[in-house]
Write a protein that holds these residues in place. Structure first.
Motif, short mmCIF file in Angstrom:
data_model
loop_
_atom_site.label_atom_id
_atom_site.label_comp_id
_atom_site.label_asym_id
_atom_site.label_seq_id
_atom_site.Cartn_x
_atom_site.Cartn_y
_atom_site.Cartn_z
N ARG A 3 0.85 -1.20 0.00
CA ARG A 3 0.00 0.00 0.00
C ARG A 3 0.88 1.25 0.00
NH1 ARG A 3 -2.67 -1.49 5.47
NH2 ARG A 3 -0.43 -1.70 5.78
N VAL A 4 0.60 2.15 -0.94
CA VAL A 4 1.49 3.28 -1.18
C VAL A 4 0.77 4.61 -0.95
CG1 VAL A 4 2.96 4.41 -2.92
CG2 VAL A 4 2.72 1.91 -2.91
N ALA A 5 1.37 5.49 -0.17
CA ALA A 5 0.90 6.87 -0.03
C ALA A 5 1.82 7.76 -0.84
CB ALA A 5 0.90 7.30 1.43
N ILE A 6 1.25 8.69 -1.60
CA ILE A 6 2.07 9.59 -2.41
C ILE A 6 1.85 11.03 -1.94
CG2 ILE A 6 2.68 10.35 -4.74
CD1 ILE A 6 1.30 7.81 -5.80
N ILE A 7 2.91 11.62 -1.38
CA ILE A 7 2.84 13.02 -0.95
C ILE A 7 3.40 13.85 -2.09
CG2 ILE A 7 3.42 14.64 0.91
CD1 ILE A 7 2.44 12.28 2.31
N GLY A 8 2.54 14.60 -2.76
CA GLY A 8 2.95 15.31 -3.97
C GLY A 8 2.52 14.54 -5.21
N SER A 9 1.26 14.07 -5.19
CA SER A 9 0.82 13.14 -6.25
C SER A 9 0.52 13.81 -7.58
CB SER A 9 -0.42 12.36 -5.79
OG SER A 9 -1.52 13.23 -5.60
N THR A 10 0.36 15.15 -7.59
CA THR A 10 0.02 15.82 -8.85
C THR A 10 1.25 16.39 -9.56
OG1 THR A 10 -0.47 17.87 -7.67
CG2 THR A 10 -2.32 16.39 -8.09
N GLY A 11 2.41 16.35 -8.93
CA GLY A 11 3.65 16.81 -9.58
C GLY A 11 4.21 15.73 -10.50
N SER A 12 5.35 16.01 -11.13
CA SER A 12 5.83 15.08 -12.15
C SER A 12 6.26 13.73 -11.54
CB SER A 12 6.92 15.74 -12.99
OG SER A 12 8.17 15.19 -12.74
N ILE A 13 6.91 13.73 -10.36
CA ILE A 13 7.27 12.45 -9.73
C ILE A 13 6.00 11.70 -9.31
CG2 ILE A 13 8.37 11.37 -7.72
CD1 ILE A 13 10.47 12.32 -9.61
N GLY A 14 5.02 12.43 -8.76
CA GLY A 14 3.77 11.80 -8.32
C GLY A 14 3.05 11.14 -9.48
N VAL A 15 2.92 11.86 -10.59
CA VAL A 15 2.21 11.33 -11.76
C VAL A 15 2.96 10.11 -12.32
CG1 VAL A 15 1.62 11.86 -14.17
CG2 VAL A 15 1.07 13.50 -12.34
N ASN A 16 4.30 10.20 -12.35
CA ASN A 16 5.07 9.05 -12.82
C ASN A 16 4.97 7.85 -11.88
OD1 ASN A 16 6.35 9.49 -15.41
ND2 ASN A 16 7.37 11.22 -14.44
N THR A 17 4.84 8.13 -10.57
CA THR A 17 4.65 7.03 -9.62
C THR A 17 3.34 6.29 -9.92
OG1 THR A 17 5.85 8.24 -7.92
CG2 THR A 17 4.44 6.44 -7.16
N LEU A 18 2.30 7.05 -10.21
CA LEU A 18 1.01 6.42 -10.53
C LEU A 18 1.11 5.60 -11.82
CD1 LEU A 18 -1.34 9.33 -9.42
CD2 LEU A 18 -1.19 7.05 -8.36
N ARG A 19 1.87 6.10 -12.79
CA ARG A 19 2.06 5.33 -14.04
C ARG A 19 2.78 4.01 -13.74
NH1 ARG A 19 5.30 8.98 -17.94
NH2 ARG A 19 4.91 7.40 -19.53
N VAL A 20 3.81 4.09 -12.90
CA VAL A 20 4.54 2.87 -12.52
C VAL A 20 3.59 1.91 -11.80
CG1 VAL A 20 6.34 1.97 -10.97
CG2 VAL A 20 6.82 3.94 -12.45
N MET A 21 2.75 2.46 -10.90
CA MET A 21 1.85 1.60 -10.14
C MET A 21 0.77 0.97 -11.04
SD MET A 21 1.54 3.59 -6.51
CE MET A 21 0.36 2.41 -5.87
N ASP A 22 0.34 1.71 -12.06
CA ASP A 22 -0.60 1.13 -13.04
C ASP A 22 -0.01 -0.16 -13.62
OD1 ASP A 22 -2.40 3.19 -12.70
OD2 ASP A 22 -1.72 4.32 -14.47
N ALA A 23 1.30 -0.08 -13.95
CA ALA A 23 1.96 -1.23 -14.56
C ALA A 23 2.19 -2.36 -13.56
CB ALA A 23 3.29 -0.79 -15.18
N LEU A 24 2.30 -2.02 -12.28
CA LEU A 24 2.56 -3.03 -11.25
C LEU A 24 1.28 -3.60 -10.63
CD1 LEU A 24 5.53 -1.32 -9.32
CD2 LEU A 24 5.71 -3.19 -10.97
N ALA A 25 0.12 -3.03 -11.02
CA ALA A 25 -1.15 -3.51 -10.46
C ALA A 25 -1.33 -4.98 -10.79
CB ALA A 25 -2.31 -2.69 -11.05
N PRO A 26 -2.01 -5.79 -9.94
CA PRO A 26 -2.72 -5.39 -8.73
C PRO A 26 -1.90 -5.53 -7.45
CG PRO A 26 -3.28 -7.64 -9.26
CD PRO A 26 -2.22 -7.21 -10.26
N ASP A 27 -0.57 -5.70 -7.57
CA ASP A 27 0.25 -5.93 -6.37
C ASP A 27 0.46 -4.66 -5.56
OD1 ASP A 27 0.40 -8.47 -7.31
OD2 ASP A 27 2.43 -8.28 -8.13
N TYR A 28 0.23 -3.50 -6.19
CA TYR A 28 0.44 -2.22 -5.51
C TYR A 28 -0.87 -1.43 -5.52
CZ TYR A 28 5.40 -3.10 -5.37
OH TYR A 28 6.63 -3.64 -5.09
#
Ligand code: MG
Length: 391
Positions: A3-28
């Protein structure tokens, strides 16, 4: 399930983290999201990822966030507000990894809270480690938390260090692109304009980090980051200029063998490494193309033309609050340069002056770090004022 919390989810690192998590779903799974003021983007993320809680740094944006959630047709999740909201979200139950991707000193308190709660922090916020590295390191050690660096150089070093034990390491080698003035003669440095300094040859980044890359102060900050992330003495941390930015950093071992981490420049690489460590997973990051790779160059940084490097080593040697003072004075000096009030070469003079006027103390709280930060800002503003008055 992680389970991942993202502080700063709308900035470029945050958005890229969500893209990475999309690819790693459903484990994340996204547990919580926090943004400063980008309510529309945050509401869209809430609709898509259904976090259990969110935080909004800018308290005046709460009503707008509620309207944006309504527009997305999603219920407003429990919402923490302001600086304390970000801090609470960092330490909140229900997340295993906290991605700390807020820009600036605002990232310190949530990072500290996450480590105090024994969590793993994927750290993209550089300032936190620069201004309070010693405090964060001891907090992590005391509470069983850990820090995985997302900054590309430190992520590379983390990977290279896996090739040997700490006592087998001779030195860490941070690579630097060298910025736009790598080959400019010393005599021409006074005439450098903000526009020239903002035109970085390889990276498109925010204005402050672009100027910090042109002065090499950014690399100085990264030496401080490395010192606390990996617990190496500054004398065992070197900088090598490598304009092609393909080797992201290196580790030299006592037997003379050097491990280098290479790859294309895509932040999804370091982000995914931090999320999946100690495992590795397949990724969509582009592969290096050996048929079109440029010749790789390496050279030593010129400390006379780039005095920021020496200032960073000086701040580490002073210890305690000195790196926080270095960071704050640099931010003020960069602003003054961008506004055309001081010359390029005045920046290092102002920062050096503030640093030598500082009597460092060892901070044991976030508040003490932020107090040193405020002192340095005031002092640097006065210094910048008298330089621009004299011009
Ligand atoms: Mg970096």
């Amino acid at each position: 399930m992680t389970r991942v919390a993202i502080i700063g989810s709308t900035g470029s690192i945050g958005v890229n983290t969500l893209r990475v998590m999309d690819a790693l779903a459903p484990d994340y799974q996204v547990a919580a999201l926090a943004a400063h003021s980008s309510t529309q983007e945050l509401a869209a993320q809430v609709a898509r990822y259904r976090p259990r809680a969110v935080a909004l740094g800018d308290a005046s944006r709460v009503e707008q966030f509620e309207r944006d959630c309504a527009a997305e047709g999603v219920q407003v999740p429990p919402t923490l507000v302001g600086e304390t909201g970000l801090r609470e979200l960092g330490g909140m139950d229900g997340s295993d990894i906290v991605v700390s991707a807020v820009v600036g000193a605002a990232g310190l308190a949530p990072t500290h809270a996450a480590l105090a709660a024994g969590k793993t922090v994927a750290l993209a916020n550089k300032e936190a480690m620069v201004i309070a590295g010693e405090l964060l390191r001891s907090t992590a050690e005391t509470h069983g938390g850990s820090i995985l660096p997302v900054d590309s150089e430190h992520n590379a070093i983390h990977q290279c260090l896996r090739a040997g034990a700490p006592r087998e390491v001779r030195r860490l080698i941070l690579t630097a692109s060298g910025g736009p003035f790598l080959d400019r003669p010393a005599a021409a440095f006074d005439g450098i304009t903000p526009d020239e300094a903002l035109d970085h040859p390889t990276w498109k980044m925010g204005p402050r980090i672009t100027i910090d890359s042109a002065t090499l102060m950014n690399k100085g900050f990264e030496v401080i980051e490395a010192r606390w992330l990996f617990d190496f003495e500054p004398s065992a941390i070197d900088i090598v200029v490598h304009p092609q930015s393909i080797v992201h950093s290196m580790v030299e071992f006592v037997d003379g063998s050097i491990m280098a981490q290479m790859g294309t420049a895509d932040m999804r690489g370091p982000i995914q490494y931090a999320l999946t460590y100690p495992r590795r997973a397949a990724s969509a990051v582009a592969r290096l193309d050996w048929s079109s790779i440029p010749a790789l160059e390496f050279r030593l940084p010129d400390r006379d033309r780039f005095p920021a490097v020496g200032l960073a080593y000086e701040a580490i040697a002073m210890g305690g609050t000195a790196p926080a003072v270095l960071n704050a004075a640099d931010e003020v000096a960069v602003d003054a340069f961008l506004e055309g009030r001081i010359a390029f070469t005045d920046m290092a003079r102002i920062i050096g002056g503030v640093l030598s006027a500082h009597a460092p103390s060892t901070p044991d709280s976030v508040e003490q770090v932020l107090a040193a930060d405020r002192w340095a800002r005031n002092r640097a503003r006065e210094a910048a004022g008298s330089v621009s008055g004299a011009r």
